[in-house]
Design a protein around this motif. Structure first.
Motif, PDB file in Angstrom:
ATOM      1  N   VAL A 153      -5.458   0.640  -5.034  1.00 12.95           N
ATOM      2  CA  VAL A 153      -5.181   1.107  -3.676  1.00 12.95           C
ATOM      3  C   VAL A 153      -6.425   1.002  -2.804  1.00 12.95           C
ATOM      4  O   VAL A 153      -6.365   0.544  -1.648  1.00 12.95           O
ATOM      5  CB  VAL A 153      -4.655   2.561  -3.715  1.00 12.95           C
ATOM      6  N   ILE A 154      -7.587   1.387  -3.346  1.00 11.03           N
ATOM      7  CA  ILE A 154      -8.827   1.343  -2.563  1.00 11.03           C
ATOM      8  C   ILE A 154      -9.221  -0.090  -2.247  1.00 11.03           C
ATOM      9  O   ILE A 154      -9.641  -0.414  -1.126  1.00 11.03           O
ATOM     10  CB  ILE A 154      -9.947   2.077  -3.329  1.00 11.03           C
ATOM     11  N   GLU A 155      -9.063  -0.991  -3.223  1.00 10.06           N
ATOM     12  CA  GLU A 155      -9.404  -2.399  -2.983  1.00 10.06           C
ATOM     13  C   GLU A 155      -8.498  -3.026  -1.929  1.00 10.06           C
ATOM     14  O   GLU A 155      -8.963  -3.759  -1.043  1.00 10.06           O
ATOM     15  CB  GLU A 155      -9.309  -3.182  -4.300  1.00 10.06           C
ATOM     16  N   ILE A 156      -7.210  -2.744  -2.024  1.00  7.54           N
ATOM     17  CA  ILE A 156      -6.275  -3.304  -1.039  1.00  7.54           C
ATOM     18  C   ILE A 156      -6.555  -2.732   0.352  1.00  7.54           C
ATOM     19  O   ILE A 156      -6.474  -3.445   1.368  1.00  7.54           O
ATOM     20  CB  ILE A 156      -4.821  -3.029  -1.469  1.00  7.54           C
ATOM     21  N   SER A 157      -6.920  -1.448   0.427  1.00  3.63           N
ATOM     22  CA  SER A 157      -7.233  -0.838   1.725  1.00  3.63           C
ATOM     23  C   SER A 157      -8.464  -1.487   2.353  1.00  3.63           C
ATOM     24  O   SER A 157      -8.497  -1.757   3.561  1.00  3.63           O
ATOM     25  CB  SER A 157      -7.460   0.661   1.560  1.00  3.63           C
ATOM     26  N   GLU A 158      -9.478  -1.742   1.531  1.00  2.00           N
ATOM     27  CA  GLU A 158     -10.686  -2.401   2.057  1.00  2.00           C
ATOM     28  C   GLU A 158     -10.376  -3.818   2.514  1.00  2.00           C
ATOM     29  O   GLU A 158     -10.873  -4.274   3.559  1.00  2.00           O
ATOM     30  CB  GLU A 158     -11.765  -2.417   0.977  1.00  2.00           C
ATOM     31  N   TYR A 159      -9.558  -4.547   1.739  1.00  2.00           N
ATOM     32  CA  TYR A 159      -9.203  -5.905   2.142  1.00  2.00           C
ATOM     33  C   TYR A 159      -8.353  -5.896   3.410  1.00  2.00           C
ATOM     34  O   TYR A 159      -8.488  -6.785   4.252  1.00  2.00           O
ATOM     35  CB  TYR A 159      -8.452  -6.613   1.017  1.00  2.00           C
ATOM     36  N   ARG A 160      -7.496  -4.874   3.556  1.00  2.00           N
ATOM     37  CA  ARG A 160      -6.683  -4.790   4.772  1.00  2.00           C
ATOM     38  C   ARG A 160      -7.565  -4.575   5.999  1.00  2.00           C
ATOM     39  O   ARG A 160      -7.322  -5.154   7.059  1.00  2.00           O
ATOM     40  CB  ARG A 160      -5.672  -3.642   4.645  1.00  2.00           C
ATOM     41  N   THR A 161      -8.590  -3.749   5.870  1.00  2.00           N
ATOM     42  CA  THR A 161      -9.525  -3.542   6.984  1.00  2.00           C
ATOM     43  C   THR A 161     -10.236  -4.837   7.359  1.00  2.00           C
ATOM     44  O   THR A 161     -10.384  -5.167   8.539  1.00  2.00           O
ATOM     45  CB  THR A 161     -10.551  -2.471   6.599  1.00  2.00           C
ATOM     46  N   CYS A 198      -6.838   9.099  -3.083  1.00  2.00           N
ATOM     47  CA  CYS A 198      -7.095   8.171  -4.185  1.00  2.00           C
ATOM     48  C   CYS A 198      -8.563   8.196  -4.611  1.00  2.00           C
ATOM     49  O   CYS A 198      -8.873   8.099  -5.805  1.00  2.00           O
ATOM     50  CB  CYS A 198      -6.692   6.755  -3.777  1.00  2.00           C
ATOM     51  N   LYS A 199      -9.474   8.354  -3.648  1.00  2.00           N
ATOM     52  CA  LYS A 199     -10.899   8.410  -4.001  1.00  2.00           C
ATOM     53  C   LYS A 199     -11.216   9.664  -4.803  1.00  2.00           C
ATOM     54  O   LYS A 199     -12.027   9.627  -5.741  1.00  2.00           O
ATOM     55  CB  LYS A 199     -11.741   8.371  -2.727  1.00  2.00           C
ATOM     56  N   CYS A 200     -10.582  10.791  -4.450  1.00  2.00           N
ATOM     57  CA  CYS A 200     -10.800  12.030  -5.199  1.00  2.00           C
ATOM     58  C   CYS A 200     -10.275  11.909  -6.624  1.00  2.00           C
ATOM     59  O   CYS A 200     -10.944  12.316  -7.587  1.00  2.00           O
ATOM     60  CB  CYS A 200     -10.115  13.198  -4.491  1.00  2.00           C
ATOM     61  N   VAL A 201      -9.091  11.348  -6.761  1.00  2.00           N
ATOM     62  CA  VAL A 201      -8.501  11.202  -8.095  1.00  2.00           C
ATOM     63  C   VAL A 201      -9.347  10.268  -8.943  1.00  2.00           C
ATOM     64  O   VAL A 201      -9.582  10.511 -10.137  1.00  2.00           O
ATOM     65  CB  VAL A 201      -7.055  10.693  -7.975  1.00  2.00           C
ATOM     66  N   LEU A 220       0.824  -1.216   0.000  1.00  2.00           N
ATOM     67  CA  LEU A 220       0.000   0.000   0.000  1.00  2.00           C
ATOM     68  C   LEU A 220       0.854   1.261   0.000  1.00  2.00           C
ATOM     69  O   LEU A 220       0.558   2.230  -0.721  1.00  2.00           O
ATOM     70  CB  LEU A 220      -0.922  -0.004   1.218  1.00  2.00           C
ATOM     71  N   ASN A 221       1.905   1.252   0.821  1.00  2.00           N
ATOM     72  CA  ASN A 221       2.798   2.420   0.852  1.00  2.00           C
ATOM     73  C   ASN A 221       3.443   2.658  -0.510  1.00  2.00           C
ATOM     74  O   ASN A 221       3.532   3.810  -0.967  1.00  2.00           O
ATOM     75  CB  ASN A 221       3.876   2.227   1.922  1.00  2.00           C
ATOM     76  N   ASN A 222       3.881   1.598  -1.166  1.00  2.00           N
ATOM     77  CA  ASN A 222       4.494   1.742  -2.493  1.00  2.00           C
ATOM     78  C   ASN A 222       3.490   2.255  -3.514  1.00  2.00           C
ATOM     79  O   ASN A 222       3.792   3.159  -4.316  1.00  2.00           O
ATOM     80  CB  ASN A 222       5.071   0.404  -2.955  1.00  2.00           C
ATOM     81  N   TYR A 223       2.275   1.687  -3.511  1.00  2.00           N
ATOM     82  CA  TYR A 223       1.259   2.099  -4.465  1.00  2.00           C
ATOM     83  C   TYR A 223       0.837   3.554  -4.248  1.00  2.00           C
ATOM     84  O   TYR A 223       0.687   4.323  -5.214  1.00  2.00           O
ATOM     85  CB  TYR A 223       0.036   1.181  -4.359  1.00  2.00           C
ATOM     86  N   ILE A 224       0.635   3.942  -2.987  1.00  2.00           N
ATOM     87  CA  ILE A 224       0.195   5.307  -2.699  1.00  2.00           C
ATOM     88  C   ILE A 224       1.285   6.315  -3.053  1.00  2.00           C
ATOM     89  O   ILE A 224       1.003   7.392  -3.612  1.00  2.00           O
ATOM     90  CB  ILE A 224      -0.199   5.423  -1.213  1.00  2.00           C
ATOM     91  N   MET A 225       2.531   5.993  -2.761  1.00  2.00           N
ATOM     92  CA  MET A 225       3.635   6.879  -3.119  1.00  2.00           C
ATOM     93  C   MET A 225       3.714   7.052  -4.635  1.00  2.00           C
ATOM     94  O   MET A 225       3.902   8.168  -5.148  1.00  2.00           O
ATOM     95  CB  MET A 225       4.941   6.308  -2.583  1.00  2.00           C
TER      96      MET A 225
END
Length: 468
Positions: free
Chosen positions: A262-270, A206-209, A177-182
């Motif tokens: 990024v959004i999918e990975i964040s949801e799966y991490r939660t 990421c949601k805004c973009v 996630l850190n790599n993707y967001i950067m």
């Protein structure tokens, strides 16, 4: 045959023929070098066949766990009960205790029995006639596979494996996630560099973009469901005067696709974090209450399993994760580290730098107790962990407030100290001590002046006489 010894070996009892040979434990292996010699020591008394692999697996599992199965109980009643006054040699002392308790049979377990069992296993094909070695090997292999599969299926350590895999995956997801967001911020920053400074939250960025795309669309887009009103106005104002370069629609599509990842990975991490929290509360509730689910899971993963972690002393639990620093300090003869993975616990983080070592040592001691309670205890409540956490919090509060309390006794009474009284005296400044020169009056006496004149006259006469 003065005494009958029966050895239970997977449901074919054997009768001992020569008991004198059994007394020589060190040389007993020589009597089982060949099948002929083995038949002179023991002989087959009864053979009970298993109906299928399931029945053999159930009997083997019961023997491994030291339990008395139904089939074995029937055989012992039928065959051995006739000679109830004789001794029964068993390879497992726990199983012998169960047989003695339920069937009232005298059992023996000694080094002699162990050597006898080893000899019987080596010559099993010669002792059981009519069974080819090829079929014996196939049956042993099939039973071994079934037993291993059963152990793996119902292993208590299997649940620890799920926690270890979950915390490892959680760490990997954080890195990705850190790599993707950067990469996303840097990529879209060429087009709209001001957005990165206005929106600090990565997920909202990421949601805004993904929703807006090109920066020219911010003026007509509504992102109030993602951002507060103040930040939304700042973003729209910055989009009108942005210094970024123009990009093509294909570039924007690729950036949006990266934001989706990024959004999918964040949801799966939660979702994975919630799963890990539930598993930790089910398996190690007291450990979770003491140090939290993330630190507890990392301790279990570092030790290999909850049972292995329970075998570690408190000092090892305190330094788990800091092995390199520990051995480097020992090699260079410097101060050893005070904490490892336990440093990330909330209780250690709440204390100041001066008290972190003391709190980590006390927290490791209490954590070691809770780990053993979770691993070996039958109760699944988290009361013990809550009590120990309260003790550590109380100790932390005392250290922070620097309260003086008695260590022994009730622990509640304040230590008795003498009342401090300020005994200050007002002194007047003495100016005479400022100069170190002797005090001489300005007016000299007449006698002193006359004496000095006579001394000068005498010296002048001496000088004239020397010149002549």
């Amino acid at each position: 045959k003065s005494e009958l010894n029966v050895v239970v070996c997977c449901f074919f009892p054997l009768q001992v023929l020569n008991e004198k040979k059994l007394q020589e434990v060190d040389s007993l292996w020589k009597e089982f070098e060949t099948p002929e010699k083995a038949n002179k020591i023991v002989k087959l008394k009864h053979f009970e066949k298993f109906q299928d692999t399931t029945e053999a697996l159930a009997a083997s599992t019961a023997l491994v766990e030291g339990k008395l199965s139904k089939n074995l109980k029937k055989i012992l009643k039928k065959i051995v009960a006739k000679d109830a006054h004789e001794q029964l040699a068993v390879a497992d002392a726990k199983l012998g205790g169960v047989i003695k308790e339920k069937l009232n049979l005298s059992c023996i377990h000694s080094p002699m029995v162990t050597e006898l069992m080893r000899g019987i296993r080596s010559q099993i094909e010669g002792l059981i006639t009519g069974l080819p070695s090829r079929e014996m090997t196939a049956m042993c292999l099939g039973l071994a596979h079934s037993l291993s599969r059963y152990k793996l299926k119902f292993s208590p350590d299997k649940v620890d494996t799920m926690i270890i895999q979950a915390i490892s995956l959680l760490d990997d997801l954080d890195k990705e996630l850190n790599n993707y967001i950067m990469r996303c911020r840097e990529w879209y920053g060429w087009h709209f560099p001001e957005l990165g400074k206005i929106i600090t939250d990565n997920l909202a960025y990421c949601k805004c973009v993904r929703k807006v795309g090109d920066r020219s669309n911010f003026a007509s887009s509504d992102v109030s469901d993602i951002l507060p009103e103040e930040i939304e106005e700042d973003v729209k104002a910055a989009a009108e005067i942005s210094m970024g370069t123009e990009v093509s629609e294909e570039d924007i599509n690729n950036i949006i696709h990266l934001c989706d990842q990024v959004i999918e990975i964040s949801e799966y991490r939660t979702q994975l974090y919630d799963y890990l929290k539930n598993r930790m509360m089910a398996i190690a509730p007291n450990l979770t209450v003491m140090v939290g689910e993330l630190v507890g899971a990392r301790l279990i993963a570092h030790a290999g399993s909850l049972l292995n972690l329970a075998k570690h002393p408190a000092s090892t639990v305190q330094l788990l994760g800091a092995e390199k620093a520990l051995f480097r300090a020992l090699k260079t003869k410097r101060d050893t580290p005070k904490f490892g993975l336990i440093y990330h616990a909330s209780l250690v983080g709440q204390s100041n730098a001066k008290n972190k070592g003391k709190i980590s040592r006390m927290l490791a001691a209490k954590t070691a107790l809770t780990i053993r309670y979770d691993a070996l205890g039958e109760n699944t409540s988290a009361e013990m962990g809550a009590e120990n956490r309260l003790k550590v919090e109380t100790r932390l509060r005392l250290l922070e407030e620097r309260g003086i309390r008695r260590i022994s006794g009730t622990g509640k009474a304040l230590a008795k100290t003498d009342k401090y009284q300020n005994k200050s005296e007002i002194k007047v400044f003495d100016p005479s001590g400022d100069s170190t020169l002797p005090v001489v009056s300005k007016k000299r006496k007449i006698q002193e002046v006359d004496e000095q004149d006579t001394e000068v006259a005498v010296k002048a006469k001496k000088f004239k006489a020397e010149m002549k």
